[in-house]
Design an enzyme around this catalytic site. Sequence first.
Site, PDB file in Angstrom:
ATOM      1  N   ARG A  31       0.842  -1.205   0.000  1.00 57.37           N
ATOM      2  CA  ARG A  31       0.000   0.000   0.000  1.00 57.37           C
ATOM      3  C   ARG A  31       0.878   1.257   0.000  1.00 57.37           C
ATOM      4  O   ARG A  31       1.892   1.314   0.709  1.00 57.37           O
ATOM      5  CB  ARG A  31      -0.928   0.002   1.216  1.00 57.37           C
ATOM      6  CG  ARG A  31      -1.946  -1.122   1.157  1.00 57.37           C
ATOM      7  CD  ARG A  31      -3.095  -0.954   2.119  1.00 57.37           C
ATOM      8  NE  ARG A  31      -3.867  -2.193   2.174  1.00 57.37           N
ATOM      9  CZ  ARG A  31      -4.775  -2.566   1.264  1.00 57.37           C
ATOM     10  NH1 ARG A  31      -5.033  -1.771   0.232  1.00 57.37           N
ATOM     11  NH2 ARG A  31      -5.409  -3.713   1.373  1.00 57.37           N
ATOM     12  N   ASP A  32       0.455   2.241  -0.817  1.00 56.11           N
ATOM     13  CA  ASP A  32       1.176   3.515  -0.875  1.00 56.11           C
ATOM     14  C   ASP A  32       1.068   4.211   0.483  1.00 56.11           C
ATOM     15  O   ASP A  32       0.003   4.248   1.102  1.00 56.11           O
ATOM     16  CB  ASP A  32       0.590   4.402  -1.993  1.00 56.11           C
ATOM     17  CG  ASP A  32       1.510   5.552  -2.356  1.00 56.11           C
ATOM     18  OD1 ASP A  32       2.042   5.544  -3.483  1.00 56.11           O
ATOM     19  OD2 ASP A  32       1.702   6.456  -1.507  1.00 56.11           O
ATOM     20  N   ILE A  33       2.167   4.798   0.919  1.00 51.80           N
ATOM     21  CA  ILE A  33       2.221   5.446   2.236  1.00 51.80           C
ATOM     22  C   ILE A  33       1.404   6.746   2.251  1.00 51.80           C
ATOM     23  O   ILE A  33       1.008   7.219   3.321  1.00 51.80           O
ATOM     24  CB  ILE A  33       3.704   5.712   2.605  1.00 51.80           C
ATOM     25  CG1 ILE A  33       3.914   5.779   4.099  1.00 51.80           C
ATOM     26  CG2 ILE A  33       4.264   6.928   1.885  1.00 51.80           C
ATOM     27  CD1 ILE A  33       5.385   5.696   4.510  1.00 51.80           C
ATOM     28  N   ASN A  89       4.532   6.430 -13.720  1.00 50.93           N
ATOM     29  CA  ASN A  89       5.088   7.739 -14.044  1.00 50.93           C
ATOM     30  C   ASN A  89       6.543   7.564 -14.468  1.00 50.93           C
ATOM     31  O   ASN A  89       7.254   6.732 -13.905  1.00 50.93           O
ATOM     32  CB  ASN A  89       5.018   8.658 -12.826  1.00 50.93           C
ATOM     33  CG  ASN A  89       3.595   8.929 -12.380  1.00 50.93           C
ATOM     34  OD1 ASN A  89       2.696   9.035 -13.209  1.00 50.93           O
ATOM     35  ND2 ASN A  89       3.380   9.006 -11.075  1.00 50.93           N
ATOM     36  N   VAL A  98      10.335   8.182  -7.026  1.00 50.37           N
ATOM     37  CA  VAL A  98      11.123   7.008  -6.624  1.00 50.37           C
ATOM     38  C   VAL A  98      11.584   6.320  -7.908  1.00 50.37           C
ATOM     39  O   VAL A  98      10.744   5.906  -8.730  1.00 50.37           O
ATOM     40  CB  VAL A  98      10.307   6.040  -5.747  1.00 50.37           C
ATOM     41  CG1 VAL A  98      11.154   4.817  -5.387  1.00 50.37           C
ATOM     42  CG2 VAL A  98       9.815   6.734  -4.476  1.00 50.37           C
ATOM     43  N   HIS A 102       7.383   1.394 -10.697  1.00 46.72           N
ATOM     44  CA  HIS A 102       6.255   0.953  -9.881  1.00 46.72           C
ATOM     45  C   HIS A 102       4.969   1.291 -10.612  1.00 46.72           C
ATOM     46  O   HIS A 102       4.825   2.376 -11.175  1.00 46.72           O
ATOM     47  CB  HIS A 102       6.279   1.599  -8.491  1.00 46.72           C
ATOM     48  CG  HIS A 102       6.537   3.070  -8.497  1.00 46.72           C
ATOM     49  ND1 HIS A 102       7.808   3.610  -8.654  1.00 46.72           N
ATOM     50  CD2 HIS A 102       5.699   4.130  -8.378  1.00 46.72           C
ATOM     51  CE1 HIS A 102       7.731   4.924  -8.631  1.00 46.72           C
ATOM     52  NE2 HIS A 102       6.461   5.275  -8.478  1.00 46.72           N
ATOM     53  N   HIS A 104       1.231   2.171 -10.189  1.00 48.00           N
ATOM     54  CA  HIS A 104       0.223   2.634  -9.232  1.00 48.00           C
ATOM     55  C   HIS A 104      -1.095   1.959  -9.585  1.00 48.00           C
ATOM     56  O   HIS A 104      -1.557   2.076 -10.734  1.00 48.00           O
ATOM     57  CB  HIS A 104       0.010   4.144  -9.360  1.00 48.00           C
ATOM     58  CG  HIS A 104       1.160   4.996  -8.933  1.00 48.00           C
ATOM     59  ND1 HIS A 104       1.236   5.586  -7.687  1.00 48.00           N
ATOM     60  CD2 HIS A 104       2.284   5.383  -9.589  1.00 48.00           C
ATOM     61  CE1 HIS A 104       2.349   6.313  -7.599  1.00 48.00           C
ATOM     62  NE2 HIS A 104       3.005   6.204  -8.740  1.00 48.00           N
TER      63      HIS A 104
HETATM   64  P1  AMP Z   1       5.984   8.313  -8.034  1.00 46.56           P
HETATM   65  O1  AMP Z   1       5.709   9.759  -7.705  1.00 46.56           O
HETATM   66  O2  AMP Z   1       5.242   7.802  -9.233  1.00 46.56           O
HETATM   67  O3  AMP Z   1       7.471   8.027  -8.109  1.00 46.56           O
HETATM   68  O4  AMP Z   1       5.401   7.472  -6.827  1.00 46.56           O
HETATM   69  C1  AMP Z   1       6.119   7.193  -5.669  1.00 46.56           C
HETATM   70  C2  AMP Z   1       5.101   6.752  -4.645  1.00 46.56           C
HETATM   71  O5  AMP Z   1       5.778   6.068  -3.600  1.00 46.56           O
HETATM   72  C3  AMP Z   1       4.335   7.909  -4.015  1.00 46.56           C
HETATM   73  O6  AMP Z   1       2.939   7.731  -4.253  1.00 46.56           O
HETATM   74  C4  AMP Z   1       4.694   7.787  -2.520  1.00 46.56           C
HETATM   75  O7  AMP Z   1       3.614   8.114  -1.687  1.00 46.56           O
HETATM   76  C5  AMP Z   1       5.101   6.334  -2.400  1.00 46.56           C
HETATM   77  N1  AMP Z   1       6.012   6.010  -1.338  1.00 46.56           N
HETATM   78  C6  AMP Z   1       7.162   6.654  -1.012  1.00 46.56           C
HETATM   79  N2  AMP Z   1       7.769   6.039   0.032  1.00 46.56           N
HETATM   80  C7  AMP Z   1       6.984   4.970   0.351  1.00 46.56           C
HETATM   81  C8  AMP Z   1       7.071   3.954   1.348  1.00 46.56           C
HETATM   82  N3  AMP Z   1       8.095   3.895   2.219  1.00 46.56           N
HETATM   83  N4  AMP Z   1       6.081   3.025   1.412  1.00 46.56           N
HETATM   84  C9  AMP Z   1       5.040   3.090   0.555  1.00 46.56           C
HETATM   85  N5  AMP Z   1       4.906   4.021  -0.420  1.00 46.56           N
HETATM   86  C10 AMP Z   1       5.865   4.954  -0.504  1.00 46.56           C
END
Ligand code: AMP
Length: 116
Positions: A31-33, A89, A98, A102, A104
């Site tokens: 799950r996204d944080i 993205n 990140v 990934h 979404h």
């Molecule tokens: P993006 O902006 O497409 O690179 O998405 C990165 C996603 O990673 C964002 O939606 C963040 O909320 C999520 N995220 C960052 N750190 C963590 C974490 N430790 N656990 C879960 N989700 C995370």
Amino acid sequence: MTDSECLFCKIAAGKINADVIYESDDVVAFRDINPQAPTHVLVIPKRHISTINDLKKSDSGIVGEMYIAAKEIARQEDIADDGYRAVMNCNAAAGQTVFHIHLHVLGGRQLTWPPG
Ligand code: AMP
Ligand code: ZN
């Protein structure tokens, strides 16, 4: 960035905790944080790939697996029939923060189009 410094490599290796809801040999989903919808799950390959731009022909299997995982997660979360979005993205203009690819998986509410 080396794999050992990558946040999502650390999550894939179990070195950083995450709310993991799906795992196969090659992918893991958690799950996204900072969720942007009632269901917001990230599907990642266990192996480090920085961006979509770095994908090779030989990575087609892992990308397919990420979408199979998204489909399974949508069923588990009971959003499959209503509908959901599964997007990646790539780089700064798309908001990638990140640099480990990934998917979404977003659902549980009416999503707007076009995205912001
Ligand atoms: P993006 O902006 O497409 O690179 O998405 C990165 C996603 O990673 C964002 O939606 C963040 O909320 C999520 N995220 C960052 N750190 C963590 C974490 N430790 N656990 C879960 N989700 C995370
Ligand atoms: Zn990584």
